[in-house]
Design an enzyme around this catalytic site. Structure first.
Site, mmCIF file in Angstrom:
data_model
loop_
_atom_site.group_PDB
_atom_site.id
_atom_site.type_symbol
_atom_site.label_atom_id
_atom_site.label_comp_id
_atom_site.label_asym_id
_atom_site.label_seq_id
_atom_site.Cartn_x
_atom_site.Cartn_y
_atom_site.Cartn_z
ATOM 1 N N HIS A 51 1.005 15.964 4.916
ATOM 2 C CA HIS A 51 2.375 15.522 5.485
ATOM 3 C C HIS A 51 2.640 16.014 6.746
ATOM 4 O O HIS A 51 2.056 17.078 7.287
ATOM 5 C CB HIS A 51 3.399 15.398 4.415
ATOM 6 C CG HIS A 51 3.296 14.601 3.485
ATOM 7 N ND1 HIS A 51 4.055 14.460 2.302
ATOM 8 C CD2 HIS A 51 2.290 13.790 2.950
ATOM 9 C CE1 HIS A 51 3.671 13.657 1.439
ATOM 10 N NE2 HIS A 51 2.464 13.187 1.747
ATOM 11 N N GLU A 53 5.537 17.605 7.774
ATOM 12 C CA GLU A 53 6.041 19.107 7.874
ATOM 13 C C GLU A 53 4.819 19.992 7.717
ATOM 14 O O GLU A 53 4.856 21.174 8.235
ATOM 15 C CB GLU A 53 6.885 19.211 6.492
ATOM 16 C CG GLU A 53 8.079 17.942 6.556
ATOM 17 C CD GLU A 53 7.910 16.898 5.924
ATOM 18 O OE1 GLU A 53 8.555 16.424 5.320
ATOM 19 O OE2 GLU A 53 6.811 16.494 5.864
ATOM 20 N N CYS A 92 6.578 18.988 0.118
ATOM 21 C CA CYS A 92 6.926 19.730 1.273
ATOM 22 C C CYS A 92 8.177 20.595 1.454
ATOM 23 O O CYS A 92 8.299 21.395 2.108
ATOM 24 C CB CYS A 92 7.141 18.503 2.337
ATOM 25 S SG CYS A 92 5.500 17.691 2.803
ATOM 26 N N LEU A 212 -10.361 -12.703 11.064
ATOM 27 C CA LEU A 212 -9.224 -11.963 10.921
ATOM 28 C C LEU A 212 -9.466 -10.569 10.975
ATOM 29 O O LEU A 212 -9.171 -9.595 10.060
ATOM 30 C CB LEU A 212 -8.755 -12.365 9.365
ATOM 31 C CG LEU A 212 -8.509 -13.864 9.251
ATOM 32 C CD1 LEU A 212 -7.921 -14.139 7.736
ATOM 33 C CD2 LEU A 212 -7.511 -14.413 9.924
ATOM 34 N N ARG A 215 -11.584 -7.031 16.348
ATOM 35 C CA ARG A 215 -12.711 -6.960 17.274
ATOM 36 C C ARG A 215 -12.424 -6.785 18.527
ATOM 37 O O ARG A 215 -13.163 -6.356 19.598
ATOM 38 C CB ARG A 215 -13.655 -8.222 17.195
ATOM 39 C CG ARG A 215 -13.090 -9.381 17.584
ATOM 40 C CD ARG A 215 -13.940 -10.542 16.990
ATOM 41 N NE ARG A 215 -13.371 -11.973 17.212
ATOM 42 C CZ ARG A 215 -12.260 -12.495 16.744
ATOM 43 N NH1 ARG A 215 -11.870 -11.889 15.550
ATOM 44 N NH2 ARG A 215 -12.002 -13.725 16.852
ATOM 45 N N GLY A 293 -1.530 -21.702 7.769
ATOM 46 C CA GLY A 293 -1.193 -22.794 8.568
ATOM 47 C C GLY A 293 0.339 -22.889 8.407
ATOM 48 O O GLY A 293 1.129 -22.334 7.836
ATOM 49 N N LEU A 297 3.246 -21.254 6.416
ATOM 50 C CA LEU A 297 4.430 -20.451 6.854
ATOM 51 C C LEU A 297 5.686 -21.027 6.188
ATOM 52 O O LEU A 297 6.758 -20.384 5.928
ATOM 53 C CB LEU A 297 4.348 -20.773 8.457
ATOM 54 C CG LEU A 297 3.072 -19.952 9.016
ATOM 55 C CD1 LEU A 297 2.693 -20.511 10.485
ATOM 56 C CD2 LEU A 297 3.593 -18.522 9.096
#
Length: 350
Positions: A51, A53, A92, A212, A215, A293, A297
């Site tokens: 982590h 810290e 931590c 998806l 690249r 599509g 949505l």
């Protein structure tokens, strides 16, 4: 207070370096200050590893022979409450106590049940001065993905699409037709590297045959998430190329084939967005971009299940086509991306 804000702002800068690498953990930055001078810095670099810290304290020991003496006179700034439980790494809070750091300044409380105030309590019980709430809103915004998953038991949801200047999303004949420019495309690939998953519906997979991936940007590929109720998609599509983790949400079967996981959902007719969200939450997917599509949505928009929307407006006018989704929310900013304009929305109903 100004000094506290300055060092907390640096914590946030450091924390952002972990974007795309630490999920489902939060992004955290830590700064150690002695005599008004930064002597150590660190951030959470990768899920399952040290982590912020820990890395900041290690940085002090690497730089100074008298590290123990310096730490006992130091203030640690950390953007999120230090953990107090054993997870993949030790607590931590215990490390801070071990090195006798005299004061800890915290940006915001950790909402995770195993922490949520317990880290602060442990530090105070050890006689360490604790100051809370420095740049609190900024620290919460930094970990909007983590807070959403922890508090709402679902991923942080980003909607993304492009539309013409006259409000069309795609051609009526369902052919693939680009709306935005190359700079916008590269930005989308950067966004994918920052989130856990990218979700599309069956028609988008079939028509666009997207990869998806990232690249055109250096970073981690997201998990591909495809909604294909009756498993109608051709195995020749890019999403089946085994190049990255892929989830096919369907109503037929649950099966793993290489990097592709078929996952059966019980009910596609009712509460589909809610079922998708909860299943992804169970799989530790902390954030997703929904790229299409229009039907997919609109399902999430109608359900009110979105946190942020990134809408590209291209200069072209088509005159007809499939209408772009409509949002009810607040535009946080408008940015020029090459010839395109990007509107960033926030769901003000949440």
């Amino acid at each position: 207070m100004l000094q506290h804000s300055k060092y907390m702002a640096r914590c946030i800068e450091l924390a952002m370096l972990g974007l795309g690498s630490v999920s489902p953990n939060p992004m955290v930055g830590a700064v150690i200050v002695c005599d008004d001078r930064i002597i150590g810095e660190g951030f959470h670099m990768k899920f399952g590893e040290a982590h912020a810290e820990v890395n900041a304290i290690k940085n002090v020991f690497e730089a100074f022979a008298d590290a123990e003496s310096l730490l006992s006179r130091s203030t640690m700034y950390v953007s999120l409450e230090p953990c107090s439980h054993f997870g993949k790494t030790p607590p931590c809070a215990d490390l801070i106590i071990l090195h006798k750091i005299s004061r800890v300044v915290i940006g915001c409380r950790d909402p995770f049940t195993a922490v949520n105030g317990k880290g602060v309590e442990k530090l105070k019980e050890a006689g360490i001065e604790v100051i809370m709430g420095i740049l609190e809103n900024e620290c919460i915004q930094l970990n909007k993905r983590f807070f959403t998953r922890t508090q709402k038991q679902r991923p942080y949801i980003i909607l993304k699409w492009a539309q013409t200047s006259d409000g069309f999303f795609a051609p009526e004949n369902k052919e693939q037709k680009w709306i935005t420019s190359s700079p916008a495309k590269q930005l989308v690939h950067r966004w994918r590297s920052e989130e856990d998953g990218v979700l599309i519906g069956k028609n988008t997979a079939k028509i666009d045959n997207p990869q998806l991936n990232v690249r055109e940007w250096k970073g981690r590929n997201p998990v591909r998430i495809i909604v294909d109720r009756n498993l109608e998609l051709s195995k020749e599509l890019n999403i089946f190329d085994q190049s990255q983790d892929t989830i096919i949400l369907n109503q037929i079967k649950t099966e793993i084939v290489g990097n592709i996981k078929y996952l059966e959902l019980e009910d596609f007719d009712n509460l589909l967005p809610q079922l998708v969200c909860y299943q992804l939450y169970l799989m530790d997917i902390q954030s997703i971009i929904i790229e299409g599509g229009a039907t997919m949505l609109n399902l999430f928009i109608t359900a009110g299940l979105w946190d942020e929307a990134r809408v590209f407006n291209g200069p072209a006018q088509w005159g007809n086509g499939i209408a772009a989704p409509k949002l009810s929310g607040e535009i946080l900013e408008t940015i020029k991306i090459g010839p395109d304009t990007l509107d960033v929305w926030q769901n003000s109903a949440l």
